[in-house]
Design a protein around this motif. Structure first.
Motif, short mmCIF file in Angstrom:
data_model
loop_
_atom_site.label_atom_id
_atom_site.label_comp_id
_atom_site.label_asym_id
_atom_site.label_seq_id
_atom_site.Cartn_x
_atom_site.Cartn_y
_atom_site.Cartn_z
N LYS A 1 17.92 44.13 42.09
CA LYS A 1 16.93 43.56 41.18
C LYS A 1 17.42 42.17 40.79
N PHE A 2 16.51 41.22 40.80
CA PHE A 2 16.88 39.83 40.54
C PHE A 2 16.33 39.38 39.19
N ASP A 3 16.60 40.15 38.15
CA ASP A 3 16.09 39.80 36.82
C ASP A 3 17.21 39.61 35.80
N LYS A 4 18.43 39.44 36.27
CA LYS A 4 19.56 39.27 35.36
C LYS A 4 20.47 38.11 35.78
N PRO A 5 19.92 36.92 35.91
CA PRO A 5 20.75 35.81 36.37
C PRO A 5 21.80 35.36 35.35
N LEU A 6 21.51 35.47 34.06
CA LEU A 6 22.51 35.05 33.06
C LEU A 6 23.72 35.97 33.06
N ILE A 7 23.50 37.24 33.29
CA ILE A 7 24.63 38.17 33.39
C ILE A 7 25.45 37.85 34.64
N ALA A 8 24.77 37.51 35.73
CA ALA A 8 25.48 37.13 36.96
C ALA A 8 26.33 35.88 36.73
N MET A 9 25.79 34.93 35.99
CA MET A 9 26.56 33.72 35.67
C MET A 9 27.79 34.07 34.83
N PHE A 10 27.60 34.93 33.84
CA PHE A 10 28.72 35.33 32.98
C PHE A 10 29.79 36.08 33.78
N LEU A 11 29.37 36.99 34.66
CA LEU A 11 30.34 37.74 35.47
C LEU A 11 31.08 36.82 36.43
N SER A 12 30.42 35.79 36.92
CA SER A 12 31.07 34.83 37.79
C SER A 12 32.11 34.00 37.03
N ILE A 13 31.80 33.68 35.79
CA ILE A 13 32.77 32.95 34.96
C ILE A 13 34.00 33.81 34.71
N ILE A 14 33.77 35.09 34.43
CA ILE A 14 34.89 36.03 34.24
C ILE A 14 35.70 36.15 35.54
N GLY A 15 35.00 36.16 36.66
CA GLY A 15 35.67 36.27 37.95
C GLY A 15 36.49 35.06 38.33
N ALA A 16 36.28 33.94 37.66
CA ALA A 16 37.05 32.73 37.96
C ALA A 16 38.42 32.73 37.29
N ILE A 17 38.62 33.58 36.31
CA ILE A 17 39.89 33.61 35.59
C ILE A 17 41.07 33.93 36.51
N PRO A 18 40.97 34.92 37.42
CA PRO A 18 42.10 35.15 38.32
C PRO A 18 42.45 33.95 39.21
N ALA A 19 41.47 33.15 39.56
CA ALA A 19 41.75 31.96 40.37
C ALA A 19 42.61 30.97 39.58
N GLY A 20 42.28 30.79 38.32
CA GLY A 20 43.07 29.90 37.47
C GLY A 20 44.49 30.40 37.29
N ILE A 21 44.63 31.70 37.08
CA ILE A 21 45.97 32.29 36.91
C ILE A 21 46.78 32.15 38.20
N PHE A 22 46.14 32.48 39.33
CA PHE A 22 46.84 32.38 40.61
C PHE A 22 47.27 30.95 40.90
N SER A 23 46.38 29.99 40.66
CA SER A 23 46.73 28.60 40.95
C SER A 23 47.83 28.09 40.02
N GLU A 24 47.87 28.56 38.77
CA GLU A 24 48.98 28.18 37.88
C GLU A 24 50.30 28.75 38.37
N ILE A 25 50.28 29.96 38.91
CA ILE A 25 51.50 30.55 39.48
C ILE A 25 51.95 29.74 40.68
N MET A 26 51.01 29.29 41.51
CA MET A 26 51.35 28.49 42.68
C MET A 26 51.89 27.11 42.28
N ILE A 27 51.42 26.58 41.17
CA ILE A 27 51.99 25.33 40.66
C ILE A 27 53.43 25.55 40.23
#
Length: 147
Positions: free
Chosen positions: A5-31
């Motif tokens: 169902k394509f009626d929840k785009p704001l929730i998809a945006m929020f979940l994608s923002i939450i999903g970006a947190i591991p990328a930030g953590i991983f890249s800080e570890i690599m730094i």
């Protein structure tokens, strides 16, 4: 097959923002281990300023992730739900590559130029983020069939 169902785009945006947190953590570890010189949020801030900023990076990474979340959310409308996590990983990695090509190479930003280990670190961070984004969107927004 899962119902989409394509009626929840704001929730998809929020979940994608939450999903970006591991990328930030991983890249800080690599730094920390000197594999790369910039974190994932700092790389997105380089769309706006040449040297990058962590404060602007957090805000720009939210916007970048929200747009990517919308794209990931509407992808099954065209390609189907099969192998969605793999598609999410490749879409996230492609978006990160485009970010580095456009704002690093084309704009000649020497702060975004990475060595081989840095490129692998950024690609790995994008893959981790894509996997988490895909899992969250698939888990919470796509309905499973009732058998």
């Amino acid at each position: 097959m899962a119902e989409v169902k394509f009626d929840k785009p704001l929730i998809a945006m929020f979940l994608s923002i939450i999903g970006a947190i591991p990328a930030g953590i991983f890249s800080e570890i690599m730094i920390y281990f000197h594999f790369t010189t910039i974190s994932a949020p700092k790389a997105t801030s380089m769309m706006f300023i040449r040297e990058g900023s962590l404060a602007l990076g957090v805000l720009s990474h939210i916007g970048y992730s929200a747009i990517l979340g919308l794209f990931l959310y509407y992808t099954p409308k065209f390609t189907g739900i099969d192998h969605y996590l793999i598609k999410a990983v490749f879409i996230s990695m492609f978006a990160e590559a485009v970010l580095f090509i456009v704002f690093g190479t084309f704009m000649r930003n020497e702060y975004m130029i990475q060595n081989a280990a840095g490129n692998y670190s950024q690609a790995s961070a994008a893959a981790i983020a894509g996997l988490v984004r895909g899992y969250l969107i698939k888990r919470y927004l796509f309905k499973k069939p009732n058998f």
